[in-house]
Enzyme design. Sequence first.
Site, short mmCIF file in Angstrom:
data_model
loop_
_atom_site.label_atom_id
_atom_site.label_comp_id
_atom_site.label_asym_id
_atom_site.label_seq_id
_atom_site.Cartn_x
_atom_site.Cartn_y
_atom_site.Cartn_z
N ALA A 161 42.90 11.41 -24.11
CA ALA A 161 44.33 12.00 -24.71
C ALA A 161 44.43 11.92 -26.25
O ALA A 161 45.51 12.58 -26.73
CB ALA A 161 45.50 11.84 -24.00
N ALA A 162 43.27 11.61 -27.05
CA ALA A 162 43.62 11.50 -28.26
C ALA A 162 43.91 12.71 -29.33
O ALA A 162 44.87 12.59 -29.99
CB ALA A 162 42.38 10.69 -29.16
N GLY A 163 43.41 13.85 -29.06
CA GLY A 163 43.64 15.07 -29.35
C GLY A 163 45.05 15.59 -29.33
O GLY A 163 45.69 15.97 -30.37
N ASP A 164 45.13 15.37 -28.06
CA ASP A 164 46.86 15.80 -27.71
C ASP A 164 47.87 14.93 -28.37
O ASP A 164 48.75 15.24 -28.96
CB ASP A 164 46.97 15.55 -26.15
#
Length: 312
Positions: free
Chosen positions: A249-252
């Site tokens: 979920a890093a991009g989110d």
Amino acid sequence: MSVIVFGSLNMDLVARTPRLPKPGETLTGHRFETVPGGKGANQAVAVARLGVPTAMVGRVGGDGFGQDLLRGLQESGVTCDRILIDSSTHSGIAMIAVDDASENTIILIPGANGRVDETDVARLTEILPQAKVLLLQLEIPLPMVVAAARAAKSAGVTVLFDPAPARTDLPDELFPLIDLITPNQVETGQLVGFPVTDLESAQKAAAVLHERGVGTVISKLGKAGAVCMAADETFEIPSFPVQAVDTVAAGDCFNGGLAAGLAAGLTLRQATTQAAAAAAISVTRPGAQPSLPTREELRAFLQARSVSLPGF
């Protein structure tokens, strides 16, 4: 609401494996878990946990997963009264394998997300006057993404677009509706048709996207940080060195941190720094929504690194 997220809600079915399987191969994994996810829901939780009023607009299915997804959002402080329970289908599902090097593969089954239509855009449009930022992604039908961006633009709301999952068929009409776009290296390359591997190629790609009508381009370059290219300034935000455990979920989290910062009145540079710090925290913990930091955790992270941001 300061931030509205229009997009997907998925239940992530996560398998931990020593390495990612090859085609036709069966591996024995370490662990299995179900984790609330979906790019839209993840971004909504990321914003809300940073203390910014947040609403989610989208759909879940009429199943147990749908109830679990709504409960998770509510517990994080996200307003959910614009999420439709679609009893004619199942909730969105993401089947995720994560290896010991924290790399992952994902199979997405849209379910209720694939049925988002004009009625959902209408529910969004009703609350746009309350918003400062609209967050969009690509796990719902593309025509509805365009319609939502158009509605936000008409309402004077900042459109923050995460072009993920990556695709090459974005219509020309979408780009002038985007105030900020935040692709990673792979997504940037697919958008412009050439590889993006460093600052020089990122700047070249940003020029292409500016020509198409995008306001600001923030290219996420992984460990190399992020490059922000607006009409009047270009700057780099270095990554925060951490020990990665799970990058799902890093991009989110980056997009949620960016939206939260912009809605709170931070400058573009400050909001991008906040986004990078939030994303760095997220990769040190497993899971999608469980990895997303609170405002207090972000404050401690920044203070430990002598980084000063307004409000922290």
